[in-house]
Enzyme design. Sequence first.
Site, PDB file in Angstrom:
ATOM      1  CB  CYS B 179      -7.017  30.876  50.437  1.00  0.00           C
ATOM      2  SG  CYS B 179      -6.138  32.008  51.541  1.00  0.00           S
ATOM      3  CB  CYS B 221      -6.986  36.547  44.866  1.00  0.00           C
ATOM      4  SG  CYS B 221      -8.685  36.040  45.282  1.00  0.00           S
TER       5      CYS B 221
HETATM    6  C1  HEC Z   1      -5.860  34.805  51.768  1.00  0.00           C
HETATM    7  C2  HEC Z   1      -6.827  34.016  51.070  1.00  0.00           C
HETATM    8  C3  HEC Z   1      -6.846  33.967  49.565  1.00  0.00           C
HETATM    9  C4  HEC Z   1      -5.804  33.774  48.689  1.00  0.00           C
HETATM   10  C5  HEC Z   1      -4.338  33.584  48.999  1.00  0.00           C
HETATM   11  C6  HEC Z   1      -6.388  33.746  47.362  1.00  0.00           C
HETATM   12  N1  HEC Z   1      -7.743  33.938  47.439  1.00  0.00           N
HETATM   13 FE1  HEC Z   1      -9.065  33.797  45.888  1.00  0.00          FE
HETATM   14  N2  HEC Z   1     -10.576  34.373  47.140  1.00  0.00           N
HETATM   15  C7  HEC Z   1     -10.463  34.559  48.503  1.00  0.00           C
HETATM   16  C8  HEC Z   1     -11.747  34.982  49.037  1.00  0.00           C
HETATM   17  C9  HEC Z   1     -12.049  35.293  50.499  1.00  0.00           C
HETATM   18  C10 HEC Z   1     -12.628  35.047  47.934  1.00  0.00           C
HETATM   19  C11 HEC Z   1     -14.089  35.448  47.955  1.00  0.00           C
HETATM   20  C12 HEC Z   1     -14.196  36.922  47.798  1.00  0.00           C
HETATM   21  C13 HEC Z   1     -15.141  37.535  48.748  1.00  0.00           C
HETATM   22  O1  HEC Z   1     -16.224  37.009  48.961  1.00  0.00           O
HETATM   23  O2  HEC Z   1     -14.777  38.597  49.259  1.00  0.00           O
HETATM   24  C14 HEC Z   1     -11.853  34.639  46.761  1.00  0.00           C
HETATM   25  C15 HEC Z   1     -12.382  34.517  45.465  1.00  0.00           C
HETATM   26  C16 HEC Z   1     -11.722  33.893  44.420  1.00  0.00           C
HETATM   27  C17 HEC Z   1     -12.335  33.530  43.152  1.00  0.00           C
HETATM   28  C18 HEC Z   1     -13.782  33.784  42.757  1.00  0.00           C
HETATM   29  C19 HEC Z   1     -14.682  32.638  43.066  1.00  0.00           C
HETATM   30  C20 HEC Z   1     -16.101  32.907  42.626  1.00  0.00           C
HETATM   31  O3  HEC Z   1     -16.983  32.188  43.082  1.00  0.00           O
HETATM   32  O4  HEC Z   1     -16.338  33.788  41.812  1.00  0.00           O
HETATM   33  C21 HEC Z   1     -11.363  32.954  42.382  1.00  0.00           C
HETATM   34  C22 HEC Z   1     -11.529  32.402  40.978  1.00  0.00           C
HETATM   35  C23 HEC Z   1     -10.143  32.968  43.176  1.00  0.00           C
HETATM   36  N3  HEC Z   1     -10.399  33.534  44.396  1.00  0.00           N
HETATM   37  C24 HEC Z   1      -8.919  32.480  42.731  1.00  0.00           C
HETATM   38  C25 HEC Z   1      -7.708  32.701  43.412  1.00  0.00           C
HETATM   39  C26 HEC Z   1      -6.391  32.488  42.832  1.00  0.00           C
HETATM   40  C27 HEC Z   1      -6.127  31.964  41.432  1.00  0.00           C
HETATM   41  C28 HEC Z   1      -5.489  32.838  43.788  1.00  0.00           C
HETATM   42  C29 HEC Z   1      -3.997  32.916  43.696  1.00  0.00           C
HETATM   43  C30 HEC Z   1      -3.460  33.758  42.690  1.00  0.00           C
HETATM   44  C31 HEC Z   1      -6.230  33.219  44.968  1.00  0.00           C
HETATM   45  N4  HEC Z   1      -7.578  33.157  44.688  1.00  0.00           N
HETATM   46  C32 HEC Z   1      -5.666  33.561  46.184  1.00  0.00           C
HETATM   47  C33 HEC Z   1      -9.325  34.345  49.262  1.00  0.00           C
HETATM   48  C34 HEC Z   1      -8.055  34.089  48.768  1.00  0.00           C
END
Ligand code: HEC
Lengths: 146, 260
Positions: B179, B221
């Site tokens: 992602c 996440c």
């Molecule tokens: C299926 C997609 C997806 C996966 C897989 C995913 N994320 Fe995310 N992540 C997102 C989305 C979408 C957001 C933004 C949240 C929102 O706006 O709802 C986010 C937000 C974040 C943020 C916050 C960024 C900020 O600006 O504050 C971090 C740090 C992050 N993810 C790290 C991770 C990590 C580490 C993993 C694996 C363990 C992970 N993500 C897995 C979709 C994903």
Amino acid sequence: MRWWNGLCVLAMLAPAAAAEPLRPYVVEGDAIARSLTGRPGDADNGRRLVMDRHRSLCVLCHAAPLPDPHLQGTLAPTLAGAGSRLSEGQIRLRVVDMKRLLPDSIMPAYYRTDGLARVAASFRDRPILTAEEIEDVVAFLVTLKE
Amino acid sequence: MTGRAPRLLVGLLAACLAGSSAPAGDMVDKRSGADFMSPENRAMQADDMSNPGMFAVLDGEQLWNRPEGANGRSCAGCHGEAATSMRGVAARYPAFDERSERPIDLAGRIGECRRTRQEASPLLHESPELVALTAYVAHQSRGMPISPPQDERLAPFRDNGRRLYERRIGQLDLSCASCHDARWGERLGGSIMPQGHPTAYPLYRLEWQAVGSLQRRLRNCMIGVRAEAFAFGAPELVELELYLMERAAGLPLETPGVRP
Ligand code: HEC
Ligand code: HEC
Ligand code: HEC
């Protein structure tokens, strides 16, 4: 609508697919010709399922000719016209297990329980959708002609 | 949030300073999650009078000055003015902890001072007190570029963080990289995919209606892909943070951020 955290709660509450053994299927070329259940699916229920962002999750990645286009994802090609581009059997294999065709695909395998890591307890040993639900989704996608 | 060119320079500079094995070089156009927010949410973060995260910072300031524990010392009693003593600290955490011989994150370090120096009852993970103290300490580094320490002892832990970041998990079988590396800027349902940089924690999330830690975000996440999330305080979450901070090197800290 905030799907991403809403999902955390709602996914837990959603009735998980029954933990019954997966039904066998035969892959020929890039298709599964025969229905997983031996019966045709229900396209109306398939439409509801494809729209359901907590259960099937399809529209988190795909656009589709369905309501609320601004809440549909852009991570995958549109499902519009899928029924013209692909045969029923080709659609079935793509939903059952896209990774057989494209090992690096981000599309989850909807009817598979092996080869996964750290699956949350409430989802363990269950496919994302049941065989019946897969057939409903397939029946709906077949109707998406351009 | 307009100056992309200067930020890019800072990022490249940090990547060079960080040495050859730095994964930071992977990402050229580094952008904070704030860059993907609506103008309303960006304005809310930018104005201290409307940023709800500032309540946690103010709570943290009170706790900083309050005597606690068996020895009755406050944080200020040992560290003095946070604006001086804590400036830049958050930008170089997680750091190597001599006692446990592992990386420790900022909240963990604060918890250690509370336990061993103040000899006070431990603060629970994600408790309002710990989140507030962490927000207060991190706020002292607002605007400073993330600068991971050059400490060889951290390398194996950071490598493990990278492995965790790249590993597919959960029923949806997705990795963080699926992602945040390959598809940032795209839309996942109604949400814009950020690059996943830990620049603004603890932060106020409208979805939570509360200020929460980076670990809370990472756990969300993981739960989102229907994986078993690591428990608060688990070593794996600190290792992931270590990797994320390297990946974000050069981006300025924003604590307290606002996110949708
Ligand atoms: C299926 C997609 C997806 C996966 C897989 C995913 N994320 Fe995310 N992540 C997102 C989305 C979408 C957001 C933004 C949240 C929102 O706006 O709802 C986010 C937000 C974040 C943020 C916050 C960024 C900020 O600006 O504050 C971090 C740090 C992050 N993810 C790290 C991770 C990590 C580490 C993993 C694996 C363990 C992970 N993500 C897995 C979709 C994903
Ligand atoms: C996490 C993202 C994601 C989800 C969720 C997802 N898909 Fe996909 N899907 C993809 C991607 C990406 C492709 C394109 C193939 C590729 O590059 O892997 C694809 C391709 C397809 C195709 C082939 C399209 C074509 O024209 O060749 C079909 C059919 C399909 N998906 C149906 C579905 C259905 C039905 C669901 C829900 C039950 C779904 N997908 C859920 C990401 C996803
Ligand atoms: C009795 C003295 C004492 C008290 C009280 C105390 N600390 Fe500390 N603190 C220290 C010492 C000494 C160090 C540095 C040595 C070490 O790394 O353990 C330290 C290190 C730190 C660090 C890491 C600084 C760095 O540069 O890495 C932070 C953050 C911190 N303290 C926060 C706090 C907070 C917040 C409180 C109150 C909850 C607090 N401390 C209470 C003595 C104290």
